[in-house]
Design a protein around this motif. Structure first.
Motif, mmCIF file in Angstrom:
data_model
loop_
_atom_site.group_PDB
_atom_site.id
_atom_site.type_symbol
_atom_site.label_atom_id
_atom_site.label_comp_id
_atom_site.label_asym_id
_atom_site.label_seq_id
_atom_site.Cartn_x
_atom_site.Cartn_y
_atom_site.Cartn_z
ATOM 1 N N VAL A 1 -25.131 -26.572 2.171
ATOM 2 C CA VAL A 1 -24.159 -25.604 1.656
ATOM 3 C C VAL A 1 -24.474 -24.193 2.143
ATOM 4 N N LEU A 2 -25.715 -23.947 2.571
ATOM 5 C CA LEU A 2 -26.099 -22.632 3.066
ATOM 6 C C LEU A 2 -25.225 -22.221 4.251
ATOM 7 N N ARG B 1 -30.372 -21.343 -2.199
ATOM 8 C CA ARG B 1 -28.942 -21.294 -2.526
ATOM 9 C C ARG B 1 -28.604 -20.073 -3.355
ATOM 10 N N GLU B 2 -29.375 -19.804 -4.401
ATOM 11 C CA GLU B 2 -29.055 -18.683 -5.288
ATOM 12 C C GLU B 2 -29.319 -17.340 -4.626
ATOM 13 N N CYS B 3 -30.380 -17.238 -3.821
ATOM 14 C CA CYS B 3 -30.652 -15.973 -3.121
ATOM 15 C C CYS B 3 -29.552 -15.664 -2.114
ATOM 16 N N THR B 4 -29.090 -16.683 -1.403
ATOM 17 C CA THR B 4 -28.003 -16.473 -0.448
ATOM 18 C C THR B 4 -26.717 -16.081 -1.162
ATOM 19 N N VAL C 1 -22.126 -18.753 4.432
ATOM 20 C CA VAL C 1 -22.166 -17.580 5.293
ATOM 21 C C VAL C 1 -20.913 -17.508 6.157
ATOM 22 N N ASP C 2 -20.692 -16.327 6.775
ATOM 23 C CA ASP C 2 -19.529 -16.139 7.633
ATOM 24 C C ASP C 2 -19.783 -16.619 9.055
ATOM 25 N N THR C 3 -21.014 -16.443 9.523
ATOM 26 C CA THR C 3 -21.349 -16.774 10.911
ATOM 27 C C THR C 3 -22.697 -17.465 10.958
ATOM 28 N N VAL C 4 -22.804 -18.486 11.803
ATOM 29 C CA VAL C 4 -24.065 -19.187 12.013
ATOM 30 C C VAL C 4 -24.412 -19.103 13.493
ATOM 31 N N LEU C 5 -25.581 -18.536 13.805
ATOM 32 C CA LEU C 5 -26.065 -18.418 15.183
ATOM 33 C C LEU C 5 -27.337 -19.235 15.334
ATOM 34 N N TYR C 6 -27.438 -19.948 16.445
ATOM 35 C CA TYR C 6 -28.628 -20.741 16.747
ATOM 36 C C TYR C 6 -29.273 -20.213 18.022
ATOM 37 N N PHE C 7 -30.588 -19.982 17.952
ATOM 38 C CA PHE C 7 -31.368 -19.671 19.146
ATOM 39 C C PHE C 7 -31.861 -20.975 19.735
ATOM 40 N N GLU C 8 -31.611 -21.188 21.017
ATOM 41 C CA GLU C 8 -32.025 -22.397 21.695
ATOM 42 C C GLU C 8 -32.897 -22.050 22.885
ATOM 43 N N GLY C 9 -33.671 -23.022 23.344
ATOM 44 C CA GLY C 9 -34.538 -22.834 24.498
ATOM 45 C C GLY C 9 -35.973 -23.172 24.174
ATOM 46 N N GLU C 10 -36.739 -23.418 25.215
ATOM 47 C CA GLU C 10 -38.146 -23.708 25.035
ATOM 48 C C GLU C 10 -38.905 -22.445 24.698
ATOM 49 N N ARG C 11 -39.906 -22.594 23.830
ATOM 50 C CA ARG C 11 -40.673 -21.430 23.380
ATOM 51 C C ARG C 11 -41.371 -20.736 24.539
ATOM 52 N N TYR C 12 -41.840 -21.518 25.516
ATOM 53 C CA TYR C 12 -42.598 -20.950 26.631
ATOM 54 C C TYR C 12 -41.740 -20.764 27.876
#
Length: 456
Positions: A227-228, A193-196, A232-243
């Motif tokens: 709260v993280l 929290r504090e670093c962000t 922030v202004d934008t939140v992006l999620y990477f989705e999909g199987e690792r392989y």
């Protein structure tokens, strides 16, 4: 002299307790409380109660607003998800499973941005400089304006930023950063929290575009306090199987653009490559002579996208039939099966039903209801759907087909990919160009009408 206090903080949701407890009362997580030390606050000085010039209220109509200053990342799919490029002074959080490609995408982005003579500082808290260099060499990163540092101390990082004055800062990852004045381990709720908060202040003050990588929990949520994501202004999620070859980058929060935008990437030997036409990708392997398969026109943010929905209905060998849904909401599938049983008279109570969205994408919008209904009915009756037919429409509990938005965009995307027949809600026919050459638009008011028009 004031003494430091000791509290116990849940590392999953940030809840606090004066003593250790086995199960968090807020989020229900087990063994998530960790002891942390907090310094006693000093008495506030009298001057702190005064209003500074920057805090004086002004009338809203007197505030001048210009369009946000953006620049391209050099990756078209990422630009689309961000809403048109990177906004100066923005703070972007990127989350995803380990090994899915977060660091690869960010170092590719750093290389392309720095080519345009914008200096970029890449901070790795998990790898050494040599490890980062080896990964950069594999994807042919050669920019002369890209700087790398391996450091975990946030004060050292901010001092480096002050000396270097980069235009973009990348932190990989926020869970490895720490501030020396906080007496807790890196990755704890207090440290994250504090670093962000410190990075956010620096980004806004200096106009520094900042990207931070966040670890995810087993459930797929970003680790650390909730709260993280609010900070922030934008939140992006990477989705999909690792392989799996393909990755989906989804925007779930964006103060400078549309939410639920999606970018499609393919993992290659040269790194992540954007897929310019994901609709063609998701329907490219559809079998034309197979029952239970339909094409649905969906919207991901402002982008129309065609996906294939498959259904398999077969005789159940159990007293309670199985219902499985991948890529769509399970409860929605149960509801649509009930509509088919009640309004159409299909005997599905002794049938196993499996629903799958091809390509690993997840569909949340109601416009896919009609496609799911038709796919289930097609598999149950073993009837093949016209391969040049596309569906979209919301289905209600009484069997009616309700209107959806962005009809023209969905039809235009389907026409570009060769579809000639479109089954849509009848209410959406108003104001629609139904005389376009080479296509047929069928408006339906109920599920029964839709099945009569398609299962012949």
């Amino acid at each position: 002299m004031s003494k430091n206090k000791t509290i116990h903080v849940c590392q999953n949701c940030g809840a606090q307790s004066p003593k250790w407890v086995g199960r968090c009362g807020e989020c229900g997580a087990w063994n998530s409380y960790v002891e942390e030390h907090i310094r006693a606050e000093t008495p506030k000085a009298a001057s702190q109660g005064r209003i500074s010039d920057s805090a004086k209220p002004i009338r809203l109509i007197d505030v001048s607003v210009d369009r946000e200053d953006r620049y391209s990342t050099g990756i078209s799919e990422l630009d689309s998800v961000l809403g048109g490029g990177v906004v100066r002074g923005s703070l972007v959080l990127v989350g995803g499973d380990p090994g899915i490609g977060k660091s690869t995408m960010l170092i590719q982005m750093a290389d392309k941005i720095s080519v345009s003579r914008k200096s970029v500082l890449y901070v790795s808290g998990e790898e050494s400089v040599k490890q980062t260099k080896l990964r950069a060499d594999r994807i042919d990163v050669r920019s002369e304006s890209l700087y790398i540092i391996s450091e975990n101390d946030l004060e050292v990082i901010l001092s480096t930023v002050e000396a270097l004055h980069p235009e973009v800062l990348i932190i990989d990852s926020i869970q490895t950063m720490f501030r020396a004045d906080i007496q807790s381990a890196p990755g704890s709720v207090s440290q994250v929290r504090e670093c962000t908060a410190s990075l956010m202040k620096t980004a806004k003050r200096e106009g520094l575009s900042t990207f931070i990588v966040g670890h995810v929990t087993k459930s797929g949520a970003i680790a650390g306090p909730k709260v993280l994501e609010h900070m922030v202004d934008t939140v992006l999620y990477f989705e999909g199987e690792r392989y799996n070859t393909y990755r989906l980058l989804r925007s779930v929060k964006n103060r400078f653009g549309s939410t639920n935008e999606i970018g499609v990437f393919e993992m290659t030997n040269e790194g992540l490559v954007g897929v310019s036409n994901p609709s063609r990708l998701f329907i490219s392997e559809k079998r034309e002579e197979s029952s239970g398969s339909v094409i649905v026109g969906t919207m991901e943010g402002t982008r129309p996208m065609l996906v294939e929905i498959q259904a398999l209905v077969c005789q159940s060998g159990f007293s309670a039939p199985r219902r499985t849904a991948i890529g769509v909401d399970y409860n929605k599938v149960i509801m649509l099966i009930a509509v088919l049983e009640k309004k159409i008279g299909m005997q599905l109570q002794d049938q196993d039903s499996y629903i799958n969205v091809v390509g690993g994408i997840r569909i949340d919008e109601p416009a896919a209801d009609l496609g799911i209904i038709v796919a289930i009915a097609s598999s149950f009756k073993n009837a093949v759907i016209n391969p040049e037919m596309m569906f979209f429409g919301e289905v209600g509990l009484t069997g009616e087909v309700r209107n959806v938005a962005h009809v023209q965009s969905r039809i235009s995307e389907g026409r570009k990919l060769g579809f000639k027949t479109f089954v849509i809600p009848a209410g959406n026919l108003t104001g629609l160009d139904k005389q376009a050459p080479g296509i047929e638009i069928i408006g339906v008011r109920t599920v029964e009408e839709a099945l009569d028009a398609t299962l012949r």
